[in-house]
Enzyme design. Structure first.
Site, PDB file in Angstrom:
ATOM      1  N   HIS A  12       0.844  -1.201   0.000  1.00  0.00           N
ATOM      2  CA  HIS A  12       0.000   0.000   0.000  1.00  0.00           C
ATOM      3  C   HIS A  12       0.872   1.240   0.000  1.00  0.00           C
ATOM      4  O   HIS A  12       2.101   1.171   0.137  1.00  0.00           O
ATOM      5  CB  HIS A  12      -0.959  -0.017   1.198  1.00  0.00           C
ATOM      6  CG  HIS A  12      -0.316   0.358   2.502  1.00  0.00           C
ATOM      7  ND1 HIS A  12      -0.949   1.123   3.441  1.00  0.00           N
ATOM      8  CD2 HIS A  12       0.898   0.078   3.023  1.00  0.00           C
ATOM      9  CE1 HIS A  12      -0.162   1.296   4.481  1.00  0.00           C
ATOM     10  NE2 HIS A  12       0.970   0.671   4.258  1.00  0.00           N
ATOM     11  N   CYS A  17       5.749   6.826   4.302  1.00  0.00           N
ATOM     12  CA  CYS A  17       4.672   5.926   3.858  1.00  0.00           C
ATOM     13  C   CYS A  17       3.913   6.497   2.674  1.00  0.00           C
ATOM     14  O   CYS A  17       3.029   5.844   2.125  1.00  0.00           O
ATOM     15  CB  CYS A  17       3.741   5.632   5.020  1.00  0.00           C
ATOM     16  SG  CYS A  17       4.605   4.777   6.361  1.00  0.00           S
ATOM     17  N   HIS A  38       4.889   0.330  -0.305  1.00  0.00           N
ATOM     18  CA  HIS A  38       5.659  -0.602   0.531  1.00  0.00           C
ATOM     19  C   HIS A  38       4.721  -1.711   1.004  1.00  0.00           C
ATOM     20  O   HIS A  38       3.504  -1.616   0.873  1.00  0.00           O
ATOM     21  CB  HIS A  38       6.277   0.129   1.735  1.00  0.00           C
ATOM     22  CG  HIS A  38       5.268   0.785   2.604  1.00  0.00           C
ATOM     23  ND1 HIS A  38       4.722   2.022   2.320  1.00  0.00           N
ATOM     24  CD2 HIS A  38       4.655   0.357   3.732  1.00  0.00           C
ATOM     25  CE1 HIS A  38       3.853   2.339   3.244  1.00  0.00           C
ATOM     26  NE2 HIS A  38       3.774   1.344   4.108  1.00  0.00           N
ATOM     27  N   HIS A  47       3.459  -4.982   3.821  1.00  0.00           N
ATOM     28  CA  HIS A  47       3.319  -5.461   5.193  1.00  0.00           C
ATOM     29  C   HIS A  47       2.863  -6.915   5.188  1.00  0.00           C
ATOM     30  O   HIS A  47       2.156  -7.338   4.272  1.00  0.00           O
ATOM     31  CB  HIS A  47       2.273  -4.649   5.967  1.00  0.00           C
ATOM     32  CG  HIS A  47       2.627  -3.217   6.163  1.00  0.00           C
ATOM     33  ND1 HIS A  47       3.644  -2.796   6.994  1.00  0.00           N
ATOM     34  CD2 HIS A  47       2.123  -2.086   5.605  1.00  0.00           C
ATOM     35  CE1 HIS A  47       3.723  -1.486   6.962  1.00  0.00           C
ATOM     36  NE2 HIS A  47       2.818  -1.017   6.120  1.00  0.00           N
ATOM     37  N   ASP A  61      -5.097 -10.581   0.191  1.00  0.00           N
ATOM     38  CA  ASP A  61      -3.788 -11.248   0.231  1.00  0.00           C
ATOM     39  C   ASP A  61      -3.071 -11.171  -1.122  1.00  0.00           C
ATOM     40  O   ASP A  61      -3.667 -11.436  -2.167  1.00  0.00           O
ATOM     41  CB  ASP A  61      -3.971 -12.715   0.638  1.00  0.00           C
ATOM     42  CG  ASP A  61      -2.637 -13.403   0.873  1.00  0.00           C
ATOM     43  OD1 ASP A  61      -2.499 -14.592   0.502  1.00  0.00           O
ATOM     44  OD2 ASP A  61      -1.713 -12.741   1.405  1.00  0.00           O
ATOM     45  N   HIS A  62      -1.810 -10.742  -1.063  1.00  0.00           N
ATOM     46  CA  HIS A  62      -0.981 -10.582  -2.274  1.00  0.00           C
ATOM     47  C   HIS A  62      -1.592  -9.600  -3.266  1.00  0.00           C
ATOM     48  O   HIS A  62      -1.530  -9.797  -4.485  1.00  0.00           O
ATOM     49  CB  HIS A  62      -0.700 -11.953  -2.918  1.00  0.00           C
ATOM     50  CG  HIS A  62       0.364 -12.739  -2.200  1.00  0.00           C
ATOM     51  ND1 HIS A  62       0.117 -13.357  -0.995  1.00  0.00           N
ATOM     52  CD2 HIS A  62       1.672 -12.960  -2.466  1.00  0.00           C
ATOM     53  CE1 HIS A  62       1.221 -13.939  -0.571  1.00  0.00           C
ATOM     54  NE2 HIS A  62       2.183 -13.720  -1.426  1.00  0.00           N
ATOM     55  N   GLU A 121      -0.551  -4.094  11.756  1.00  0.00           N
ATOM     56  CA  GLU A 121       0.079  -3.684  10.485  1.00  0.00           C
ATOM     57  C   GLU A 121       1.564  -4.023  10.540  1.00  0.00           C
ATOM     58  O   GLU A 121       2.160  -4.441   9.566  1.00  0.00           O
ATOM     59  CB  GLU A 121      -0.126  -2.197  10.248  1.00  0.00           C
ATOM     60  CG  GLU A 121       0.483  -1.710   8.953  1.00  0.00           C
ATOM     61  CD  GLU A 121       0.413  -0.219   8.827  1.00  0.00           C
ATOM     62  OE1 GLU A 121       1.057   0.475   9.641  1.00  0.00           O
ATOM     63  OE2 GLU A 121      -0.298   0.254   7.927  1.00  0.00           O
TER      64      GLU A 121
END
Ligand SMILES: CC(=O)C(=O)[C@H]1CNc2nc(N)[nH]c(=O)c2N1
Ligand code: 3PO
Ligand code: ZN
Length: 139
Positions: free
Chosen positions: A17, A36, A42, A44, A82-83, A128
């Site tokens: 994100h 950010c 980047h 997580h 996810d991914h 996070e």
């Protein structure tokens, strides 16, 4: 008398994100979100804990079969997040900055859509990072 209990399941998802608000100028975004807000984003490994609160069925000894909760979380969380790039792949984040607060709210709302008995949903907790944690209970 039926007992009440809390049932929690944990899932881990990898996503990227960028913290950026369309309601702020580029300068304001840089000032507010710092590193950010970097344009390339980047990632997580988000840890998500969903907690239900309800009666323990005296016949089965279960509030809900964890297998069922796992299926709800697959549909409401893993399949959509996810991914993925949250800001591109998840429409909710097209106009909501992808903060952990908004991730928790999004998961809450999505779980409510998939659950047969949404009244059982008690809490969504989003890690996070190991140090940044958000708790949401539908307020
Ligand atoms: C660290 C990061 O990689 C973030 O994306 C952080 C930066 N700060 C921050 N502050 C909040 N109140 N909520 C967040 O989700 C968040 N993400
Ligand atoms: O800033 P990051 O991405 O390392 O994530 P963090 O958990 O906010 O870092 P720290 O808590 O060490 O500032
Ligand atoms: Zn981040």
């Amino acid at each position: 008398m039926a007992h009440k209990a809390y049932l929690t399941r944990r899932e881990v998802l990898a996503a990227c994100h960028r913290l950026h608000s369309p309601k702020l100028s580029n300068e304001e975004n840089r000032a507010v979100f710092g590193k950010c807000n970097h344009p390339n984003g980047h990632g997580h490994n988000y840890v998500v804990e969903v907690t239900l609160h309800g009666e323990v069925n005296p016949k089965t000894g279960m509030l809900m079969n964890v297998t069922c909760l796992k299926e709800y979380m697959k549909s409401a969380i893993m399949d959509t997040m996810d991914h993925k790039n949250l800001d591109i792949d998840v429409p909710y984040f097209h106009d909501h900055p992808s903060t952990a607060e908004h991730v928790a709210i999004y998961i809450w709302q999505n779980m409510k859509k998939y659950m047969d008995d949404p009244s059982l949903l008690y809490e969504v907790k989003v890690f996070e990072t190991e140090n940044n944690i958000v708790l949401y209970r539908g307020e």
